[in-house]
Design an enzyme around this catalytic site. Structure first.
Site, PDB file in Angstrom:
ATOM      1  N   ARG A  62     -16.790  -1.620   6.772  1.00 48.58           N
ATOM      2  CA  ARG A  62     -16.205  -2.341   8.250  1.00 48.58           C
ATOM      3  C   ARG A  62     -17.121  -1.751   9.302  1.00 48.58           C
ATOM      4  O   ARG A  62     -17.434  -2.475  10.292  1.00 48.58           O
ATOM      5  CB  ARG A  62     -14.812  -1.912   8.398  1.00 48.58           C
ATOM      6  CG  ARG A  62     -13.819  -2.786   7.386  1.00 48.58           C
ATOM      7  CD  ARG A  62     -12.500  -1.861   7.492  1.00 48.58           C
ATOM      8  NE  ARG A  62     -11.342  -3.054   6.647  1.00 48.58           N
ATOM      9  CZ  ARG A  62     -10.179  -2.498   6.675  1.00 48.58           C
ATOM     10  NH1 ARG A  62      -9.820  -1.106   6.947  1.00 48.58           N
ATOM     11  NH2 ARG A  62      -9.380  -3.093   5.879  1.00 48.58           N
ATOM     12  N   HIS A 107     -10.119  -5.241   1.775  1.00 49.25           N
ATOM     13  CA  HIS A 107      -8.882  -4.677   1.570  1.00 49.25           C
ATOM     14  C   HIS A 107      -8.796  -3.501   0.663  1.00 49.25           C
ATOM     15  O   HIS A 107      -9.374  -3.615  -0.401  1.00 49.25           O
ATOM     16  CB  HIS A 107      -7.736  -5.587   1.291  1.00 49.25           C
ATOM     17  CG  HIS A 107      -6.308  -4.959   1.168  1.00 49.25           C
ATOM     18  ND1 HIS A 107      -5.469  -4.581   1.925  1.00 49.25           N
ATOM     19  CD2 HIS A 107      -5.850  -4.553  -0.362  1.00 49.25           C
ATOM     20  CE1 HIS A 107      -4.505  -4.051   1.273  1.00 49.25           C
ATOM     21  NE2 HIS A 107      -4.592  -3.966  -0.166  1.00 49.25           N
ATOM     22  N   ARG A 141     -10.303   3.592   0.822  1.00 45.57           N
ATOM     23  CA  ARG A 141     -10.036   3.489   2.128  1.00 45.57           C
ATOM     24  C   ARG A 141     -11.168   4.162   2.972  1.00 45.57           C
ATOM     25  O   ARG A 141     -11.342   3.707   3.886  1.00 45.57           O
ATOM     26  CB  ARG A 141      -8.517   4.232   2.636  1.00 45.57           C
ATOM     27  CG  ARG A 141      -7.555   3.690   1.518  1.00 45.57           C
ATOM     28  CD  ARG A 141      -6.887   2.552   2.359  1.00 45.57           C
ATOM     29  NE  ARG A 141      -6.403   2.776   3.651  1.00 45.57           N
ATOM     30  CZ  ARG A 141      -5.900   1.572   4.406  1.00 45.57           C
ATOM     31  NH1 ARG A 141      -5.688   0.307   3.914  1.00 45.57           N
ATOM     32  NH2 ARG A 141      -5.555   1.739   5.540  1.00 45.57           N
ATOM     33  N   PHE A 161       0.672 -11.070  14.080  1.00 46.76           N
ATOM     34  CA  PHE A 161      -0.411 -11.744  13.558  1.00 46.76           C
ATOM     35  C   PHE A 161      -0.246 -12.189  12.165  1.00 46.76           C
ATOM     36  O   PHE A 161      -1.235 -12.548  11.342  1.00 46.76           O
ATOM     37  CB  PHE A 161      -1.527 -10.700  13.591  1.00 46.76           C
ATOM     38  CG  PHE A 161      -1.202  -9.358  12.682  1.00 46.76           C
ATOM     39  CD1 PHE A 161      -1.405  -9.074  11.398  1.00 46.76           C
ATOM     40  CD2 PHE A 161      -0.810  -8.296  13.460  1.00 46.76           C
ATOM     41  CE1 PHE A 161      -0.948  -7.939  10.652  1.00 46.76           C
ATOM     42  CE2 PHE A 161      -0.467  -7.186  12.823  1.00 46.76           C
ATOM     43  CZ  PHE A 161      -0.518  -6.836  11.506  1.00 46.76           C
ATOM     44  N   ASN A 221     -12.206  -8.286   8.984  1.00 45.72           N
ATOM     45  CA  ASN A 221     -12.735  -6.847   8.451  1.00 45.72           C
ATOM     46  C   ASN A 221     -13.088  -6.665   7.097  1.00 45.72           C
ATOM     47  O   ASN A 221     -13.262  -5.861   6.763  1.00 45.72           O
ATOM     48  CB  ASN A 221     -11.677  -5.794   8.856  1.00 45.72           C
ATOM     49  CG  ASN A 221     -10.262  -6.070   8.387  1.00 45.72           C
ATOM     50  OD1 ASN A 221     -10.102  -6.921   7.454  1.00 45.72           O
ATOM     51  ND2 ASN A 221      -9.473  -5.064   8.558  1.00 45.72           N
ATOM     52  N   TYR A 272       1.236  -8.926   1.998  1.00 45.91           N
ATOM     53  CA  TYR A 272       1.210  -8.425   3.018  1.00 45.91           C
ATOM     54  C   TYR A 272       2.682  -8.314   3.458  1.00 45.91           C
ATOM     55  O   TYR A 272       2.784  -8.506   4.766  1.00 45.91           O
ATOM     56  CB  TYR A 272       0.333  -9.318   3.998  1.00 45.91           C
ATOM     57  CG  TYR A 272      -1.053  -9.079   3.932  1.00 45.91           C
ATOM     58  CD1 TYR A 272      -1.460  -7.792   4.070  1.00 45.91           C
ATOM     59  CD2 TYR A 272      -2.105 -10.142   3.743  1.00 45.91           C
ATOM     60  CE1 TYR A 272      -2.908  -7.377   4.149  1.00 45.91           C
ATOM     61  CE2 TYR A 272      -3.349  -9.781   3.597  1.00 45.91           C
ATOM     62  CZ  TYR A 272      -3.578  -8.620   3.863  1.00 45.91           C
ATOM     63  OH  TYR A 272      -5.216  -8.064   3.879  1.00 45.91           O
ATOM     64  N   THR A 310      -9.349   0.198   9.767  1.00 47.57           N
ATOM     65  CA  THR A 310      -8.950  -1.237   9.939  1.00 47.57           C
ATOM     66  C   THR A 310      -9.671  -2.005  10.896  1.00 47.57           C
ATOM     67  O   THR A 310      -9.814  -3.120  10.772  1.00 47.57           O
ATOM     68  CB  THR A 310      -7.379  -1.344  10.092  1.00 47.57           C
ATOM     69  OG1 THR A 310      -6.505  -0.363   9.142  1.00 47.57           O
ATOM     70  CG2 THR A 310      -6.715  -2.643  10.173  1.00 47.57           C
ATOM     71  N   GLU A 337       0.549  -3.931  -5.551  1.00 45.26           N
ATOM     72  CA  GLU A 337      -0.488  -4.896  -5.247  1.00 45.26           C
ATOM     73  C   GLU A 337      -1.619  -5.107  -6.567  1.00 45.26           C
ATOM     74  O   GLU A 337      -1.557  -6.384  -6.894  1.00 45.26           O
ATOM     75  CB  GLU A 337      -1.645  -4.303  -4.387  1.00 45.26           C
ATOM     76  CG  GLU A 337      -0.816  -4.146  -2.839  1.00 45.26           C
ATOM     77  CD  GLU A 337      -1.781  -3.512  -1.854  1.00 45.26           C
ATOM     78  OE1 GLU A 337      -2.858  -3.281  -2.210  1.00 45.26           O
ATOM     79  OE2 GLU A 337      -1.132  -3.386  -0.845  1.00 45.26           O
ATOM     80  N   LYS A 364     -12.343 -10.151   1.146  1.00 48.98           N
ATOM     81  CA  LYS A 364     -11.552 -11.239   1.780  1.00 48.98           C
ATOM     82  C   LYS A 364     -12.497 -12.304   1.992  1.00 48.98           C
ATOM     83  O   LYS A 364     -13.685 -12.364   2.013  1.00 48.98           O
ATOM     84  CB  LYS A 364     -11.193 -10.655   3.063  1.00 48.98           C
ATOM     85  CG  LYS A 364     -10.094  -9.392   3.165  1.00 48.98           C
ATOM     86  CD  LYS A 364      -9.605  -8.888   4.329  1.00 48.98           C
ATOM     87  CE  LYS A 364      -8.649  -8.002   4.440  1.00 48.98           C
ATOM     88  NZ  LYS A 364      -8.157  -7.560   5.816  1.00 48.98           N
TER      89      LYS A 364
HETATM   90  P1  IDP Z   1      -5.646  -2.197   6.265  1.00 48.16           P
HETATM   91  O1  IDP Z   1      -6.250  -3.652   5.830  1.00 48.16           O
HETATM   92  O2  IDP Z   1      -6.577  -1.183   6.773  1.00 48.16           O
HETATM   93  O3  IDP Z   1      -4.467  -1.763   5.352  1.00 48.16           O
HETATM   94  P2  IDP Z   1      -3.099  -3.165   7.689  1.00 48.16           P
HETATM   95  O4  IDP Z   1      -2.573  -2.537   8.964  1.00 48.16           O
HETATM   96  O5  IDP Z   1      -2.315  -2.981   6.406  1.00 48.16           O
HETATM   97  O6  IDP Z   1      -4.619  -2.385   7.468  1.00 48.16           O
HETATM   98  O7  IDP Z   1      -3.131  -4.452   8.329  1.00 48.16           O
HETATM   99  C1  IDP Z   1      -3.608  -5.466   7.223  1.00 48.16           C
HETATM  100  C2  IDP Z   1      -4.683  -6.535   7.810  1.00 48.16           C
HETATM  101  O8  IDP Z   1      -4.045  -7.290   8.525  1.00 48.16           O
HETATM  102  C3  IDP Z   1      -5.877  -5.682   8.334  1.00 48.16           C
HETATM  103  O9  IDP Z   1      -6.819  -5.622   7.498  1.00 48.16           O
HETATM  104  C4  IDP Z   1      -6.197  -6.973   9.478  1.00 48.16           C
HETATM  105  O10 IDP Z   1      -7.147  -7.875   8.691  1.00 48.16           O
HETATM  106  C5  IDP Z   1      -4.965  -7.445   9.705  1.00 48.16           C
HETATM  107  N1  IDP Z   1      -4.395  -6.873  11.017  1.00 48.16           N
HETATM  108  C6  IDP Z   1      -3.954  -5.719  11.171  1.00 48.16           C
HETATM  109  N2  IDP Z   1      -3.663  -5.501  12.459  1.00 48.16           N
HETATM  110  C7  IDP Z   1      -4.039  -6.545  13.261  1.00 48.16           C
HETATM  111  C8  IDP Z   1      -3.877  -7.030  14.618  1.00 48.16           C
HETATM  112  O11 IDP Z   1      -3.521  -6.305  15.199  1.00 48.16           O
HETATM  113  N3  IDP Z   1      -4.310  -8.213  14.815  1.00 48.16           N
HETATM  114  C9  IDP Z   1      -4.970  -8.983  13.792  1.00 48.16           C
HETATM  115  N4  IDP Z   1      -4.824  -8.683  12.478  1.00 48.16           N
HETATM  116  C10 IDP Z   1      -4.381  -7.524  12.092  1.00 48.16           C
HETATM  117 MG    MG Z   2      -2.738  -2.038   4.612  1.00 43.66          MG
END
Ligand code: IDP
Ligand code: MG
Length: 149
Positions: A102, A115, A85, A57, A112, A49, A91, A126, A9
């Site tokens: 991470r 992805h 993963r 968010f 973080n 997304y 996450t 994707e 990212k």
């Molecule tokens: P992932 O990246 O581990 O698959 P997801 O739940 O799919 O996680 O969320 C996508 C991205 O959205 C996360 O990597 C993170 O950057 C962001 N994100 C997820 N949950 C939150 C939150 O509660 N607050 C702010 N950003 C979030």
């Molecule tokens: Mg995800």
């Protein structure tokens, strides 16, 4: 062999972590079959997304992911989705184990670093958002004879 979509990212690019992430992927034995740096368009980011469109968010996530260059990859190998993963870690970086990207390099869920697709359906979707078929290379890595039984 399974394929997955991986992104470093914009925060990872700005922090000089592209090589670190690529190195971890390569050393694990996973094969990079497509790789590009670009600024993801607003439309592609929203499609990528889409599952989070209703989340509070979402606007900041789209704003951030399109705020600067990111690195997109297609990564292939045995159980590539699950393995990537695990390489990336939880996450929320606060919960991510040391030894994961991470867990070693991040603190905030919104920054973080990486992805990776979370299912075969997500991976196919994707990959198609970010790459044309012609941009994905079919090749064998010479170490595959040692890597796989
Ligand atoms: P992932 O990246 O581990 O698959 P997801 O739940 O799919 O996680 O969320 C996508 C991205 O959205 C996360 O990597 C993170 O950057 C962001 N994100 C997820 N949950 C939150 C939150 O509660 N607050 C702010 N950003 C979030
Ligand atoms: Mg995800």
């Amino acid at each position: 062999m399974e394929q997955t979509y991986v992104m470093v990212k914009p925060d990872g690019v700005q922090r000089g972590l592209v090589g670190e992430v690529v190195s971890r992927i390569e050393k694990r034995g996973l094969k990079i079959v497509a790789l590009r740096m670009n600024v993801i368009s607003d439309a592609a980011a929203k499609e990528h997304y889409a599952e989070h469109a209703a989340r509070p968010f979402f606007p900041s996530l789209i704003g951030f992911i399109t705020s600067g260059p990111s690195v997109s990859m297609v990564v292939a190998g045995k159980d590539a989705i699950k393995v990537m993963r695990a390489v990336n870690g939880a996450t929320n970086p606060v919960d991510a184990a040391p030894g994961t990207v991470r867990g070693d390099f991040a603190l905030d869920v919104g920054r973080n670093v990486v992805h990776a697709s979370d299912s075969p359906e997500a991976a196919a979707r994707e990959i198609a958002i970010h790459f044309k078929d012609s941009e994905i290379a079919a090749y064998s890595r010479i170490d595959e004879v040692c890597l796989y039984e």
